[in-house]
Design a protein around this motif. Structure first.
Motif, PDB file in Angstrom:
ATOM      1  N   LEU A   6      -1.254   3.926 -12.289  1.00 23.25           N
ATOM      2  CA  LEU A   6      -1.996   3.108 -11.336  1.00 23.25           C
ATOM      3  C   LEU A   6      -1.165   2.849 -10.090  1.00 23.25           C
ATOM      4  O   LEU A   6      -1.673   2.881  -8.967  1.00 23.25           O
ATOM      5  CB  LEU A   6      -2.403   1.783 -11.987  1.00 23.25           C
ATOM      6  CG  LEU A   6      -3.451   1.862 -13.095  1.00 23.25           C
ATOM      7  CD1 LEU A   6      -3.636   0.503 -13.759  1.00 23.25           C
ATOM      8  CD2 LEU A   6      -4.783   2.366 -12.549  1.00 23.25           C
ATOM      9  N   VAL A   7       0.127   2.596 -10.271  1.00 21.85           N
ATOM     10  CA  VAL A   7       1.027   2.399  -9.139  1.00 21.85           C
ATOM     11  C   VAL A   7       1.069   3.661  -8.286  1.00 21.85           C
ATOM     12  O   VAL A   7       1.037   3.615  -7.050  1.00 21.85           O
ATOM     13  CB  VAL A   7       2.450   2.027  -9.621  1.00 21.85           C
ATOM     14  CG1 VAL A   7       3.444   2.085  -8.465  1.00 21.85           C
ATOM     15  CG2 VAL A   7       2.448   0.640 -10.237  1.00 21.85           C
ATOM     16  N   LEU A   8       1.098   4.810  -8.935  1.00 25.14           N
ATOM     17  CA  LEU A   8       1.175   6.087  -8.234  1.00 25.14           C
ATOM     18  C   LEU A   8      -0.074   6.377  -7.419  1.00 25.14           C
ATOM     19  O   LEU A   8      -0.054   7.184  -6.485  1.00 25.14           O
ATOM     20  CB  LEU A   8       1.404   7.214  -9.257  1.00 25.14           C
ATOM     21  CG  LEU A   8       1.719   8.614  -8.724  1.00 25.14           C
ATOM     22  CD1 LEU A   8       2.969   8.567  -7.847  1.00 25.14           C
ATOM     23  CD2 LEU A   8       1.915   9.583  -9.866  1.00 25.14           C
ATOM     24  N   SER A   9      -1.203   5.700  -7.740  1.00 24.19           N
ATOM     25  CA  SER A   9      -2.459   5.956  -7.030  1.00 24.19           C
ATOM     26  C   SER A   9      -2.422   5.459  -5.589  1.00 24.19           C
ATOM     27  O   SER A   9      -3.296   5.801  -4.796  1.00 24.19           O
ATOM     28  CB  SER A   9      -3.624   5.284  -7.767  1.00 24.19           C
ATOM     29  OG  SER A   9      -3.559   3.869  -7.644  1.00 24.19           O
ATOM     30  N   SER A  10      -1.435   4.652  -5.229  1.00 19.57           N
ATOM     31  CA  SER A  10      -1.353   4.112  -3.874  1.00 19.57           C
ATOM     32  C   SER A  10      -0.469   4.979  -2.990  1.00 19.57           C
ATOM     33  O   SER A  10       0.597   5.445  -3.408  1.00 19.57           O
ATOM     34  CB  SER A  10      -0.789   2.691  -3.909  1.00 19.57           C
ATOM     35  OG  SER A  10      -0.518   2.231  -2.599  1.00 19.57           O
ATOM     36  N   SER A  11      -0.895   5.180  -1.735  1.00 25.17           N
ATOM     37  CA  SER A  11      -0.089   5.926  -0.770  1.00 25.17           C
ATOM     38  C   SER A  11       1.217   5.196  -0.469  1.00 25.17           C
ATOM     39  O   SER A  11       2.175   5.788   0.013  1.00 25.17           O
ATOM     40  CB  SER A  11      -0.875   6.129   0.526  1.00 25.17           C
ATOM     41  OG  SER A  11      -1.237   4.883   1.094  1.00 25.17           O
ATOM     42  N   LEU A  12       1.254   3.910  -0.780  1.00 24.78           N
ATOM     43  CA  LEU A  12       2.458   3.124  -0.560  1.00 24.78           C
ATOM     44  C   LEU A  12       3.596   3.593  -1.468  1.00 24.78           C
ATOM     45  O   LEU A  12       4.772   3.485  -1.113  1.00 24.78           O
ATOM     46  CB  LEU A  12       2.152   1.644  -0.838  1.00 24.78           C
ATOM     47  CG  LEU A  12       3.259   0.617  -0.600  1.00 24.78           C
ATOM     48  CD1 LEU A  12       3.712   0.641   0.856  1.00 24.78           C
ATOM     49  CD2 LEU A  12       2.772  -0.776  -0.969  1.00 24.78           C
ATOM     50  N   PHE A  13       3.254   4.133  -2.632  1.00 25.00           N
ATOM     51  CA  PHE A  13       4.265   4.478  -3.622  1.00 25.00           C
ATOM     52  C   PHE A  13       4.294   5.953  -4.003  1.00 25.00           C
ATOM     53  O   PHE A  13       5.141   6.353  -4.815  1.00 25.00           O
ATOM     54  CB  PHE A  13       4.023   3.660  -4.900  1.00 25.00           C
ATOM     55  CG  PHE A  13       3.921   2.182  -4.684  1.00 25.00           C
ATOM     56  CD1 PHE A  13       4.880   1.489  -3.973  1.00 25.00           C
ATOM     57  CD2 PHE A  13       2.850   1.462  -5.207  1.00 25.00           C
ATOM     58  CE1 PHE A  13       4.791   0.120  -3.779  1.00 25.00           C
ATOM     59  CE2 PHE A  13       2.749   0.082  -5.025  1.00 25.00           C
ATOM     60  CZ  PHE A  13       3.720  -0.587  -4.306  1.00 25.00           C
ATOM     61  N   VAL A  23      10.300   0.897 -12.282  1.00 26.11           N
ATOM     62  CA  VAL A  23      10.726  -0.465 -11.942  1.00 26.11           C
ATOM     63  C   VAL A  23       9.574  -1.244 -11.321  1.00 26.11           C
ATOM     64  O   VAL A  23       9.345  -2.424 -11.632  1.00 26.11           O
ATOM     65  CB  VAL A  23      11.933  -0.426 -10.977  1.00 26.11           C
ATOM     66  CG1 VAL A  23      12.293  -1.838 -10.525  1.00 26.11           C
ATOM     67  CG2 VAL A  23      13.135   0.218 -11.649  1.00 26.11           C
ATOM     68  N   LEU A  24       8.828  -0.595 -10.429  1.00 25.46           N
ATOM     69  CA  LEU A  24       7.671  -1.241  -9.806  1.00 25.46           C
ATOM     70  C   LEU A  24       6.635  -1.650 -10.850  1.00 25.46           C
ATOM     71  O   LEU A  24       6.065  -2.733 -10.793  1.00 25.46           O
ATOM     72  CB  LEU A  24       7.042  -0.299  -8.781  1.00 25.46           C
ATOM     73  CG  LEU A  24       7.716  -0.229  -7.422  1.00 25.46           C
ATOM     74  CD1 LEU A  24       7.208   0.972  -6.642  1.00 25.46           C
ATOM     75  CD2 LEU A  24       7.455  -1.506  -6.641  1.00 25.46           C
ATOM     76  N   SER A  25       6.384  -0.746 -11.784  1.00 21.96           N
ATOM     77  CA  SER A  25       5.429  -1.057 -12.853  1.00 21.96           C
ATOM     78  C   SER A  25       5.879  -2.284 -13.628  1.00 21.96           C
ATOM     79  O   SER A  25       5.063  -3.121 -14.025  1.00 21.96           O
ATOM     80  CB  SER A  25       5.294   0.136 -13.803  1.00 21.96           C
ATOM     81  OG  SER A  25       4.829   1.278 -13.123  1.00 21.96           O
ATOM     82  N   GLY A  26       7.188  -2.400 -13.804  1.00 19.57           N
ATOM     83  CA  GLY A  26       7.722  -3.496 -14.593  1.00 19.57           C
ATOM     84  C   GLY A  26       7.540  -4.863 -13.956  1.00 19.57           C
ATOM     85  O   GLY A  26       7.426  -5.861 -14.673  1.00 19.57           O
TER      86      GLY A  26
END
Length: 221
Positions: A6-13, A23-26
């Motif tokens: 889900l984090v990877l779905s953003s252009s930000l990440f 780490v972001l997921s955490g």
């Protein structure tokens, strides 16, 4: 693993290495909102930002007269509420769920610590914020310089590109919300839809808008 995807779905990440994504997921927190539920109000402390993983969210301001102006509609994979992460200032506008919504929430303090540790993350965020600034500048220009028919034509062409469609687009928001987004009234918008239909530019069937004359819409926009 689901959170990481889900984090990877953003252009930000999307350009971050696997260890930073982990780490972001955490530090992220899953949040759920019902349709019509407020996510935050203008003036609330900017304690973090959201990544939209399901549904649609409107960002809006309310004038002293009570009139609502929608500033933007966010969809899957987009982030909102980022500016206070850097400044520690209150939210400059309000956010409300237009449907059942799920987000990943990133607390300001935890995210700021990661930005200091990973310069790539800061560069990605600056790129996304620069793009949003350009979008808002275009919106201000449209609202101040273009007549409502031109704004509507431009929005339909934007939907055509966003939805990767050739002949028709679907309105994901109500016509009342669209009127607010375009800075007009629902009655005026309805008249313009009718006029464009009579001119052979579009055919309206509920929320489905058939684009009959693309070049005509481009000239109108």
């Amino acid at each position: 693993m689901i959170k990481k995807n889900l984090v990877l779905s953003s252009s930000l990440f999307d350009s971050l290495p696997a260890d930073q994504l982990a780490v972001l997921s955490g530090i992220s927190v899953e949040k759920h909102y019902a349709r019509g539920e407020s996510i935050f109000f203008e003036g609330d402390p900017g304690t973090g930002f959201h990544l939209l993983t399901e549904g649609r969210v409107k960002i809006y301001k309310v004038a002293d007269s009570g009139r609502e102006q929608i500033l933007h509609i966010f969809g899957l994979g987009e982030t909102f509420g980022e500016v206070p992460v850097f400044h520690g200032t209150p939210f400059p506008a309000s956010a409300e769920a237009l449907s059942a919504v799920k987000t990943l929430y990133f607390p300001r303090k935890s995210f700021a610590a990661l930005v200091e540790k990973y310069p790539t993350l800061a560069m990605n965020m600056l790129g996304v914020l620069a793009l949003k600034l350009r979008q808002f500048a275009q919106q201000v220009e449209d609202l101040s310089l273009k007549e409502v028919p031109a704004r509507l034509a431009g929005y339909l062409l934007y939907l055509r590109e966003e939805q990767k469609s050739q002949e028709s687009v679907r309105l994901e928001i109500s016509k009342g919300q669209l009127a607010s987004l375009l800075g007009t009234s629902a009655e005026t918008l309805s008249r313009i839809f009718t006029k464009m239909g009579c001119e052979g530019l579009i055919e309206v069937k509920g929320r489905e808008i058939h684009l009959l004359d693309i070049s005509g819409l481009e000239k109108r926009s």
